[in-house]
Motif scaffolding. Sequence first.
Motif, PDB file in Angstrom:
ATOM      1  N   LYS A   1      43.292  34.588  26.529  1.00  0.00           N
ATOM      2  CA  LYS A   1      44.146  35.037  27.603  1.00  0.00           C
ATOM      3  C   LYS A   1      44.954  33.905  28.237  1.00  0.00           C
TER       4      LYS A   1
ATOM      5  N   VAL B   1      46.704  32.460  31.063  1.00  0.00           N
ATOM      6  CA  VAL B   1      46.709  32.763  32.490  1.00  0.00           C
ATOM      7  C   VAL B   1      47.841  32.038  33.218  1.00  0.00           C
TER       8      VAL B   1
ATOM      9  N   PRO C   1      50.962  39.255  42.859  1.00  0.00           N
ATOM     10  CA  PRO C   1      49.919  40.282  42.800  1.00  0.00           C
ATOM     11  C   PRO C   1      48.584  39.698  42.351  1.00  0.00           C
ATOM     12  N   SER C   2      47.537  40.432  42.572  1.00  0.00           N
ATOM     13  CA  SER C   2      46.200  39.995  42.200  1.00  0.00           C
ATOM     14  C   SER C   2      46.128  39.714  40.700  1.00  0.00           C
ATOM     15  N   GLY C   3      45.499  38.620  40.358  1.00  0.00           N
ATOM     16  CA  GLY C   3      45.297  38.307  38.944  1.00  0.00           C
ATOM     17  C   GLY C   3      46.468  37.619  38.284  1.00  0.00           C
ATOM     18  N   CYS C   4      47.473  37.223  39.068  1.00  0.00           N
ATOM     19  CA  CYS C   4      48.642  36.632  38.436  1.00  0.00           C
ATOM     20  C   CYS C   4      48.441  35.150  38.151  1.00  0.00           C
ATOM     21  N   GLY C   5      47.345  34.583  38.625  1.00  0.00           N
ATOM     22  CA  GLY C   5      47.065  33.184  38.296  1.00  0.00           C
ATOM     23  C   GLY C   5      47.191  32.213  39.450  1.00  0.00           C
TER      24      GLY C   5
ATOM     25  N   THR D   1      45.060  31.441  41.974  1.00  0.00           N
ATOM     26  CA  THR D   1      43.883  30.595  42.129  1.00  0.00           C
ATOM     27  C   THR D   1      43.770  29.605  40.982  1.00  0.00           C
TER      28      THR D   1
ATOM     29  N   GLU E   1      44.150  31.675  49.915  1.00  0.00           N
ATOM     30  CA  GLU E   1      43.952  32.870  50.736  1.00  0.00           C
ATOM     31  C   GLU E   1      42.998  32.590  51.888  1.00  0.00           C
TER      32      GLU E   1
ATOM     33  N   ASN F   1      37.220  37.197  41.138  1.00  0.00           N
ATOM     34  CA  ASN F   1      37.772  35.925  40.704  1.00  0.00           C
ATOM     35  C   ASN F   1      37.036  34.753  41.345  1.00  0.00           C
TER      36      ASN F   1
ATOM     37  N   ASN G   1      34.513  34.088  38.910  1.00  0.00           N
ATOM     38  CA  ASN G   1      35.141  33.413  37.784  1.00  0.00           C
ATOM     39  C   ASN G   1      35.255  31.921  38.029  1.00  0.00           C
TER      40      ASN G   1
HETATM   41  N1  ATP Z   1      36.899  31.764  33.954  1.00  0.00           N
HETATM   42  C1  ATP Z   1      37.737  32.730  33.554  1.00  0.00           C
HETATM   43  N2  ATP Z   1      37.580  33.261  32.325  1.00  0.00           N
HETATM   44  C2  ATP Z   1      38.406  34.231  31.891  1.00  0.00           C
HETATM   45  N3  ATP Z   1      39.413  34.729  32.603  1.00  0.00           N
HETATM   46  C3  ATP Z   1      39.617  34.247  33.843  1.00  0.00           C
HETATM   47  C4  ATP Z   1      38.783  33.231  34.371  1.00  0.00           C
HETATM   48  N4  ATP Z   1      39.216  32.955  35.617  1.00  0.00           N
HETATM   49  C5  ATP Z   1      40.266  33.760  35.860  1.00  0.00           C
HETATM   50  N5  ATP Z   1      40.513  34.541  34.783  1.00  0.00           N
HETATM   51  C6  ATP Z   1      41.578  35.514  34.656  1.00  0.00           C
HETATM   52  O1  ATP Z   1      42.765  34.871  34.880  1.00  0.00           O
HETATM   53  C7  ATP Z   1      43.656  35.684  35.617  1.00  0.00           C
HETATM   54  C8  ATP Z   1      44.169  34.958  36.824  1.00  0.00           C
HETATM   55  O2  ATP Z   1      43.077  34.718  37.707  1.00  0.00           O
HETATM   56  P1  ATP Z   1      43.292  34.100  39.137  1.00  0.00           P
HETATM   57  O3  ATP Z   1      41.952  34.060  39.777  1.00  0.00           O
HETATM   58  O4  ATP Z   1      44.016  32.815  39.015  1.00  0.00           O
HETATM   59  O5  ATP Z   1      44.186  35.204  39.838  1.00  0.00           O
HETATM   60  P2  ATP Z   1      44.733  35.225  41.320  1.00  0.00           P
HETATM   61  O6  ATP Z   1      46.184  35.221  41.211  1.00  0.00           O
HETATM   62  O7  ATP Z   1      44.079  34.166  42.120  1.00  0.00           O
HETATM   63  O8  ATP Z   1      44.253  36.669  41.774  1.00  0.00           O
HETATM   64  P3  ATP Z   1      43.697  37.139  43.194  1.00  0.00           P
HETATM   65  O9  ATP Z   1      44.865  37.402  44.028  1.00  0.00           O
HETATM   66  O10 ATP Z   1      42.964  38.387  42.864  1.00  0.00           O
HETATM   67  O11 ATP Z   1      42.826  36.041  43.719  1.00  0.00           O
HETATM   68  C9  ATP Z   1      42.901  36.949  35.944  1.00  0.00           C
HETATM   69  O12 ATP Z   1      43.302  37.946  35.046  1.00  0.00           O
HETATM   70  C10 ATP Z   1      41.477  36.592  35.709  1.00  0.00           C
HETATM   71  O13 ATP Z   1      40.773  37.702  35.236  1.00  0.00           O
END
Ligand code: ATP
Lengths: 333, 262, 345, 345, 296
Positions: free
Chosen positions: C16, C18, C37-41, C43, C159, E3, E6
């Motif tokens: 994946k 990211v 949006p959530s999960g866009c990367g 963090t 956040e 996350n 994660n």
């Molecule tokens: N250790 C990991 N192994 C596999 N996939 C991961 C891992 N960490 C994050 N992901 C995936 O990477 C993508 C981005 O994660 P990230 O936590 O950066 O999102 P985010 O933008 O911070 O979201 P949120 O707003 O929900 O905090 C997500 O789809 C998550 O499922």
Amino acid sequence: AGGGERTLVVANWKGYGSDSEYAVEQFEKANNCKVVHQYYDSLEQMLTMIRQGGNGKIDVVLSNMAYTDTAKKEGLISAIDTSKLENYASLQESLKEVEDVVDEEGKVYGVPWMWGTTALGYNKEAVGKEIDSWSALWDEANQGKVTMFDDHITAVLVAAMYIGEEDPYNADLSKIEEALMALKKNCKLYWTSYDSFAKPYSAGEITMGPLWSGAATQLNATGVDVEYVYPKEGVVAWTDYWCMVEGTKNEDLAMKWIDWMSSEDFQKEYSSDLEGQPPVPANVKVQETLSDDVRKALYIDGDMPEKLYFQKAIPEETNQAWLDLWNKVKAAQ
Amino acid sequence: MKKKYPWVRAIMILVYAFMFLPIGIVILMSFNASPYGTFPFEFTTKWYELLFSGGDLGQATALSLIFSLLVALAAVLIGLLTAQGMRRIGKRKAAVFSQLLNSAIIVPWLVLGIAMLILFNMTGLGRSYLGMFLGNTVVVLPYVVLLVYPALLEQKPNAESAARTLGASPLRVFWTVTLPGILPAVAAGGLMALMVCFNNFVIQYYLAPFGVRTLPLEIYNLVRVGYKPDINALASIMVVVSVGLVLLVSRLGFGKKKGLFW
Amino acid sequence: MAKLCIEGVSKAFGEKQVLSDINLTAESGEFVALLGPSGCGKTTLLNTISGILRSDAGRVLVDGRDIGGLPVEKRNIGMVFQNYALFDHMSVGQNLAYGLKIRRESREEIRKKVSEALEMVRLPGTEKRRISSLSGGEQQRVALARAIILRPDILLLDEPLSALDKNIREQMQFEIKRIQKETGITTVFVTHDQGEALAMADKIAIMRGGEIVEEGKPQDIYVRPESYFAASFLGTNNLIRGTYDAAGRRMAAGELFLPLERRDFQDGQEVAAAIKEEYVHITKPGNGLSGVLTEKLFLGQLVRMKVSVAGHELKAVAMEKEARELLVGETVGVELEHIQAFAVQ
Amino acid sequence: MAKLCIEGVSKAFGEKQVLSDINLTAESGEFVALLGPSGCGKTTLLNTISGILRSDAGRVLVDGRDIGGLPVEKRNIGMVFQNYALFDHMSVGQNLAYGLKIRRESREEIRKKVSEALEMVRLPGTEKRRISSLSGGEQQRVALARAIILRPDILLLDEPLSALDKNIREQMQFEIKRIQKETGITTVFVTHDQGEALAMADKIAIMRGGEIVEEGKPQDIYVRPESYFAASFLGTNNLIRGTYDAAGRRMAAGELFLPLERRDFQDGQEVAAAIKEEYVHITKPGNGLSGVLTEKLFLGQLVRMKVSVAGHELKAVAMEKEARELLVGETVGVELEHIQAFAVQ
Amino acid sequence: MKNLENQTKQAHSRGRSGLASFGLLLPGGGMLALLVAAPLILLIVASFCANDSFSGGFTLANYQQVFADGVFTSLMGKSVLMGLAVTLGCVLLAYPVAYGLAKLVSERARGSLIVLIIIPFFTSQLLLIYSMIVLLQGQGPLMSLLALFGADPSASILYTDAAVFLILLYEFLPYMVLCLYSAIAKIDDNQLRAAQTLGAGRVKRFTSVIFPKSLPGLLSGILLVFVPVTGSFVEPDLAGGSSGMMVGSLINSNFAAAYNLGRGAALSVLFLVILTAITLVINGLLRWAGRGRQRL
Ligand SMILES: Nc1ncnc2c1ncn2[C@@H]1O[C@H](COP(=O)(O)OP(=O)(O)OP(=O)(O)O)[C@@H](O)[C@H]1O
Ligand SMILES: Nc1ncnc2c1ncn2[C@@H]1O[C@H](COP(=O)(O)OP(=O)(O)OP(=O)(O)O)[C@@H](O)[C@H]1O
Ligand SMILES: [Mg+2]
Ligand SMILES: [Mg+2]
């Protein structure tokens, strides 16, 4: 304690005379050395102890006659020059130099110390009559009040005596099994240690069973009445011998210890300590000088039984067969 | 919510009574003159006098305490490493590892003790302090890991990362953040290890060097010659002390932190 | 007080992807908000900056120095986490002193800095308090103080306010902004609350699926986004599809015709438009388009309305005062403003 | 479809009086929102209605029937919890079927109702899904479906949306309202999001320290509250203290004079006024009072401003369009509306 | 939340981490391999060896002898029954206690109550067994008490299987309580309340929520109770009376009374295999039951 003090390592059961304060202190004073006890809790363990790393560590060991044979054959213990022992002459002749403690050349490997019996102990008050036969154990009147020593050798020997076998060591095992099965119906429990007899006995759960003489002595001494009788069919007896471990670096001390253990002073003192489960001393002089009370307490006041079956070495296969038999009896539902 | 589930409360009281009844008997017997624990009851303090007049019992207790402490300490150290390692390899692989730990629990000590003795005899180690130590440690290790590992997983997320960003090296993070966070679980694991080892007759029976008598072995020996209620006195003192400690600790508020256990 | 440059950073977890080729610059002292949006990367991106994660490709430069090879603890980057990640076995003071002690500063120095930092976050004299005795907002401030007490080159906030109630949240937004201004630390702030990003940031970067879609000043990016994603993502939008009518310089969506500012479409080209609800002005009949008010929902400060215009139902929002006289079912005038149109790919 | 009457309900935990003599009525089919600061007893009140807690005094009547003696499981009251409390060891379908199975409905019946309920919450065909595979918003919908599938007399919702993101949250507000209307189940809804309460409720009850301070229709209670607490609690307020000037029918706060609608004060009486920020209208100079604009912050739909008037700094808010031409530092006109004044006790 | 999890995972799944993890697992894993796996393998080998010094070549004689007299089979059967009975008793008693600890008692009391339940074991286990015997024996406290209600004070249950059952129950109850407690404490109160509002009474709440959700704890509890109980020998020897013998004594006597390594090893191996099989079956059954409750 001086720097050059030597240490004598003695292996024995716990609380079996030699570790009492007077025994150790007097010897230490007389010989300017230190005495350390190592306890074993089974004779097998005693053997294993000398076999593994025991050599050179343990100096003197107390062994049952039945086990000196094995120890001797395996070269675990060394021959003793009995002429160097001052008190050897005073020891009971019938116990000296019996088959199991001498080799083909006549060398002596064990010095008799104490002996005792496994006869019948019972609660006269509860039973309500005198008993003089092993058959009381099988008597339906005593159902649920009987105990048996949980030891395959004692069990087989007692059963053999009960069914009147000439030579209990070569009894017909199928008959023995039958007898022990019958006994099981009467038995409330099988005892394994002094406590496991003393507690249910003093609580009235059981009223009779094969018992060590020393155990009976201690029970009486602590205020629990028990009759200890030699059944007419015979009695199991055992003798304990002092042996010197092969390769000891303290041979002189070891010899002195054995001599001290055979001495009148020590044996007399120990025999009078009735709460210490004392057996019968091997020193004849002591036997003669014991007070009537003590003789009575040790159950050597009257006639000794005619049939005294000493526990002796038995072959490995026999041992296993007896064990299997005993386990089968115990396992039966 | 009070007074709900009266039967649950009743069973709780019953079970606690059941757990402490034998303790009560032990304490009672330590004041009973009869050496065989029979009635009628006759008050005495002679067993306490006997206990404090020295002897093997005190030595054995001291040995057992020190030995169990060492074993618990080793088990906690190794358990911490293991749990940390399990966390790092991820849940799936860790599950396999915890199966391994489980299997160490389910093999009866009797069998394990004998098997270890055979091994030690073959390797020349024989009965020795080292062997007894290793044997007891491996037996209590699973308890520690099974308590510590879940606690590690439930660690507050990010606290460790935060410490890193504040300049702490991984090792320092472990000591200053990870460990304090899981301390209740570690304490519980250590306590469990201590208890199991302190009581472990079987393993010590097979592995203790000759002549070395831990408390379980000493009591086992005593039973053969007839033990005196001075053991009861000893046990009473130990129970009273540990119950007192527990109550004290909870008074001081350490117990309040959610779940000293699990 | 350092310039942060992220150059071509990529990161994949297994299969994946990211983060894909992220480029982002934060000038010295700038406050950059990452919105998406959530999960866009989001963090993940912060974690690659702080070093908690190692990126697969690309570089992270602080004042031109590549810090990619340094472990987390050597990067001098402060971080505040969503759940604060305070050490709750330590007191407030110990939390703040943690990093200083690692730096082996003197006791006196530490005491001084801790008390200053607590003053800065308006919690003076709380050194001895237990973390658990603090409210959420107070914990948040301690976390902030712990991060800035080390004067990091860069401050990352993931956040930090999302666990707080609305009231404390607004207050904290203000505090953070104030402290950031006072200290001048270059800051990257992750949020998915748009209002927060708009209110606080000097620059907003919008992320989507591991890429940075657009960046710009808050008002610019909100009112005049350059991408359809940014347009539809920010605010509450009326999304309308239609075709471009080059002659009328407008787009046609059924019977609705929308005049467009952008002219770079071809005649007949498919076009997607986004109109934010507050740019649908509802007035007295006669002005602009004609529609019927179909719904009115009181929200406190604002009133949300729906108006039916030429077969389309449009969302609109107005202050209570303005909406007061408008009644559901009446015919109204509708004026549209800031219609953002994009070619449909 | 039942009328809920709470009469004089009180509850204490040990020494602490958490509910004091609560009276509240929800008409059949009505949607009542309970609004109040954290710890004021909202959850406790719901729990006494559902029977999870037993009240110390008072009665709970459903259609005139006192249900106080019934155990929870006999009350036919549905409940949705903040954390959803879904059975995560069961599938979605099993969760929904749970209550029906207890009622021993037939398999056919159950299957039909489950699929209908999932349709209603817009999750058709998800019967077999694991709870953990659902997003927060989806889980929330399942929890709602599980509660309404039993057609309870009363539905209780305890901050059902507080764990959700803003976007999903708004969507869910709409869904819940729709479903509540469709099913007509009398509903009590706890929240501490005012917008949520205002947007959804037929009636809002405001709680404080275990008492219901005020209740009323959303717009009424927001714009014309009867208590100072409600006035200052709802919305963002400018709070001003002064004395009443009976002659001028106004209050005087320093140099600022505010005309009051209420006349029932005595001359010289101390008065507290609350003016919501959206009722501070900033206009071209010349209108109303005269002030100076000191701050302007872009928030997307709204612009927040601060204006200095007669020695007071007032918060104001306006749509971006209206605020566009106002510049910081300029002199502006300030008109005040809906000034709520209360006697100071 | 997801996350956040994660992240912690990420923090630990970086380069070089494979080696570091291996290093961390080495001491524990090594100990298990050398002190549990290796001895057990040795035991298995010994059970197939013709003599005690591992040099006699392969033989099945040890196993044949074990089955020759039927002692093993009958003892094993009895031990398994005892194991099942004690486990069941523990489960029945431990569930209410664990539930009470996890959900009913105050936070303050909880920590102490949990530690208290293992305190008795800081005396010696053997001593506790003896005190149980004192408690149960004829003319003892229990019988004396019962005598007040007209029972025969000398007719005790000591030296019967019932006494062994009680003693084992006493010894192993804490393990079950702790296991179930840890599982039940994790159950969300709101789920229980939700079940209640959906019409579930006590029984239904137990079968549909508490039981399935505490299953992991129950399973590890069963593991910690069933296996050692089945292998116990001290308790039956002391309190079981003349018919009390269990399979543990048989194994023990083959190592201690007669040093017969091959036979003892064969017995141990059989014992382990049978226990593992039974444990697996119980696991399967319970899992099925936990799932069965939830089928649509
Ligand atoms: N250790 C990991 N192994 C596999 N996939 C991961 C891992 N960490 C994050 N992901 C995936 O990477 C993508 C981005 O994660 P990230 O936590 O950066 O999102 P985010 O933008 O911070 O979201 P949120 O707003 O929900 O905090 C997500 O789809 C998550 O499922
Ligand atoms: N079981 C309890 N024992 C003692 N006090 C309690 C208990 N449950 C709640 N309280 C107290 O009662 C008060 C009201 O609690 P409640 O949960 O009803 O508040 P709330 O209005 O729901 O708050 P929130 O918005 O934070 O959920 C709080 O002060 C709380 O600490
Ligand atoms: Mg994130
Ligand atoms: Mg609440």
